[in-house]
Scaffold this motif. Structure first.
Motif, PDB file in Angstrom:
ATOM      1  N   THR A 105      -6.251 -29.661  25.609  1.00 26.49           N
ATOM      2  CA  THR A 105      -5.348 -30.696  26.119  1.00 26.49           C
ATOM      3  C   THR A 105      -6.136 -31.916  26.591  1.00 26.49           C
ATOM      4  O   THR A 105      -5.719 -33.056  26.344  1.00 26.49           O
ATOM      5  N   LEU A 106      -7.268 -31.691  27.251  1.00 24.77           N
ATOM      6  CA  LEU A 106      -8.086 -32.808  27.716  1.00 24.77           C
ATOM      7  C   LEU A 106      -8.723 -33.533  26.531  1.00 24.77           C
ATOM      8  O   LEU A 106      -8.791 -34.757  26.502  1.00 24.77           O
ATOM      9  N   LYS A 107      -9.147 -32.774  25.520  1.00 24.60           N
ATOM     10  CA  LYS A 107      -9.709 -33.397  24.316  1.00 24.60           C
ATOM     11  C   LYS A 107      -8.655 -34.274  23.638  1.00 24.60           C
ATOM     12  O   LYS A 107      -8.948 -35.376  23.180  1.00 24.60           O
ATOM     13  N   ALA A 108      -7.423 -33.782  23.584  1.00 23.18           N
ATOM     14  CA  ALA A 108      -6.336 -34.560  22.976  1.00 23.18           C
ATOM     15  C   ALA A 108      -6.066 -35.828  23.783  1.00 23.18           C
ATOM     16  O   ALA A 108      -5.851 -36.901  23.212  1.00 23.18           O
ATOM     17  N   GLU A 109      -6.090 -35.712  25.112  1.00 25.32           N
ATOM     18  CA  GLU A 109      -5.900 -36.890  25.969  1.00 25.32           C
ATOM     19  C   GLU A 109      -7.015 -37.906  25.740  1.00 25.32           C
ATOM     20  O   GLU A 109      -6.766 -39.109  25.688  1.00 25.32           O
ATOM     21  N   ALA A 110      -8.237 -37.404  25.611  1.00 26.88           N
ATOM     22  CA  ALA A 110      -9.388 -38.286  25.395  1.00 26.88           C
ATOM     23  C   ALA A 110      -9.263 -39.019  24.062  1.00 26.88           C
ATOM     24  O   ALA A 110      -9.510 -40.222  23.986  1.00 26.88           O
ATOM     25  N   ARG A 111      -8.871 -38.293  23.019  1.00 33.71           N
ATOM     26  CA  ARG A 111      -8.685 -38.929  21.705  1.00 33.71           C
ATOM     27  C   ARG A 111      -7.579 -39.973  21.772  1.00 33.71           C
ATOM     28  O   ARG A 111      -7.709 -41.067  21.227  1.00 33.71           O
ATOM     29  N   ALA A 112      -6.490 -39.632  22.445  1.00 35.53           N
ATOM     30  CA  ALA A 112      -5.373 -40.575  22.568  1.00 35.53           C
ATOM     31  C   ALA A 112      -5.792 -41.824  23.346  1.00 35.53           C
ATOM     32  O   ALA A 112      -5.318 -42.928  23.055  1.00 35.53           O
ATOM     33  N   ALA A 113      -6.680 -41.654  24.319  1.00 33.06           N
ATOM     34  CA  ALA A 113      -7.156 -42.791  25.111  1.00 33.06           C
ATOM     35  C   ALA A 113      -8.119 -43.672  24.323  1.00 33.06           C
ATOM     36  O   ALA A 113      -8.279 -44.848  24.631  1.00 33.06           O
ATOM     37  N   GLY A 114      -8.765 -43.076  23.298  1.00 36.09           N
ATOM     38  CA  GLY A 114      -9.675 -43.870  22.485  1.00 36.09           C
ATOM     39  C   GLY A 114     -11.072 -43.314  22.322  1.00 36.09           C
ATOM     40  O   GLY A 114     -11.950 -43.997  21.804  1.00 36.09           O
ATOM     41  N   ALA A 115     -11.296 -42.062  22.752  1.00 34.26           N
ATOM     42  CA  ALA A 115     -12.613 -41.442  22.549  1.00 34.26           C
ATOM     43  C   ALA A 115     -12.746 -40.992  21.100  1.00 34.26           C
ATOM     44  O   ALA A 115     -11.790 -40.515  20.498  1.00 34.26           O
ATOM     45  N   LEU A 116     -13.941 -41.143  20.560  1.00 37.38           N
ATOM     46  CA  LEU A 116     -14.197 -40.754  19.179  1.00 37.38           C
ATOM     47  C   LEU A 116     -14.646 -39.297  19.074  1.00 37.38           C
ATOM     48  O   LEU A 116     -14.403 -38.650  18.073  1.00 37.38           O
ATOM     49  N   GLY A 117     -15.338 -38.821  20.111  1.00 40.35           N
ATOM     50  CA  GLY A 117     -15.875 -37.468  20.040  1.00 40.35           C
ATOM     51  C   GLY A 117     -16.047 -36.840  21.408  1.00 40.35           C
ATOM     52  O   GLY A 117     -15.726 -37.449  22.428  1.00 40.35           O
ATOM     53  N   TRP A 118     -16.591 -35.620  21.400  1.00 42.54           N
ATOM     54  CA  TRP A 118     -16.695 -34.809  22.601  1.00 42.54           C
ATOM     55  C   TRP A 118     -17.960 -33.977  22.538  1.00 42.54           C
ATOM     56  O   TRP A 118     -18.226 -33.340  21.522  1.00 42.54           O
ATOM     57  N   MET A 119     -18.747 -33.988  23.607  1.00 42.85           N
ATOM     58  CA  MET A 119     -19.907 -33.104  23.731  1.00 42.85           C
ATOM     59  C   MET A 119     -19.756 -32.310  25.013  1.00 42.85           C
ATOM     60  O   MET A 119     -19.484 -32.872  26.072  1.00 42.85           O
ATOM     61  N   VAL A 120     -19.914 -30.993  24.904  1.00 43.70           N
ATOM     62  CA  VAL A 120     -19.790 -30.125  26.071  1.00 43.70           C
ATOM     63  C   VAL A 120     -21.158 -29.977  26.730  1.00 43.70           C
ATOM     64  O   VAL A 120     -22.160 -29.733  26.057  1.00 43.70           O
ATOM     65  N   LYS A 121     -21.193 -30.166  28.052  1.00 41.00           N
ATOM     66  CA  LYS A 121     -22.419 -29.931  28.828  1.00 41.00           C
ATOM     67  C   LYS A 121     -22.544 -28.432  29.071  1.00 41.00           C
ATOM     68  O   LYS A 121     -21.535 -27.795  29.320  1.00 41.00           O
ATOM     69  N   PRO A 122     -23.721 -27.880  29.051  1.00 46.78           N
ATOM     70  CA  PRO A 122     -24.975 -28.557  28.742  1.00 46.78           C
ATOM     71  C   PRO A 122     -25.138 -28.745  27.233  1.00 46.78           C
ATOM     72  O   PRO A 122     -24.596 -27.979  26.445  1.00 46.78           O
ATOM     73  N   PHE A 123     -25.879 -29.761  26.861  1.00 43.10           N
ATOM     74  CA  PHE A 123     -26.157 -30.031  25.455  1.00 43.10           C
ATOM     75  C   PHE A 123     -27.661 -30.254  25.318  1.00 43.10           C
ATOM     76  O   PHE A 123     -28.354 -30.491  26.307  1.00 43.10           O
ATOM     77  N   THR A 124     -28.156 -30.179  24.109  1.00 37.61           N
ATOM     78  CA  THR A 124     -29.584 -30.358  23.881  1.00 37.61           C
ATOM     79  C   THR A 124     -29.874 -31.820  23.521  1.00 37.61           C
ATOM     80  O   THR A 124     -28.967 -32.559  23.122  1.00 37.61           O
TER      81      THR A 124
END
Length: 121
Positions: A89-108
């Motif tokens: 749901t948060l990823k969908a909200e982010a995309r709707a707001a205008g985010a292109l992608g998503w990285m989950v912490k922690p990441f390398t």
């Protein structure tokens, strides 16, 4: 020409890791500790990409993206979420707001550089 990335996170250690990784790869990095500071910076100078956390004081990531995208300066700039949260749901909200992608912490560092290469070439 050097690409400029705005790194937004209230965690100094995350900002430091992102900034060091990107600077070593040849990017210019501007840092902001919350969404309001990021909005002020992004509206005062051009940036080529933005990496933003979600949970921050003053203005969260979604609020920042919505505010930035509502301005002419915010059109076309790729924005990627960096978050410990991964709810659909948060990823969908982010995309709707205008985010292109998503990285989950922690990441390398390799993951971060791969995303930046994809966004900026």
């Amino acid at each position: 020409m050097t690409k400029t990335v705005l790194a937004v996170d209230d965690s100094p250690s995350i900002r430091c890791m992102v900034a060091l990784t990107l600077r070593e790869a040849g990017y210019e990095v501007i840092e902001a500790s919350d969404g309001q500071e990021a909005l002020d910076l992004a509206l005062s100078r051009p940036v080529d990409a933005i990496l933003t956390d979600q949970n921050m004081p003053r203005l969260d990531g979604l609020g920042f993206i919505r505010a930035f995208r509502s301005r002419p300066e915010g059109k076309g700039t790729p924005i990627v979420f960096l978050s410990t949260e991964s709810a659909d749901t948060l990823k969908a909200e982010a995309r709707a707001a205008g985010a292109l992608g998503w990285m989950v912490k922690p990441f390398t560092q390799a993951q971060l550089l791969a995303v930046m290469k994809k966004l900026l070439g």
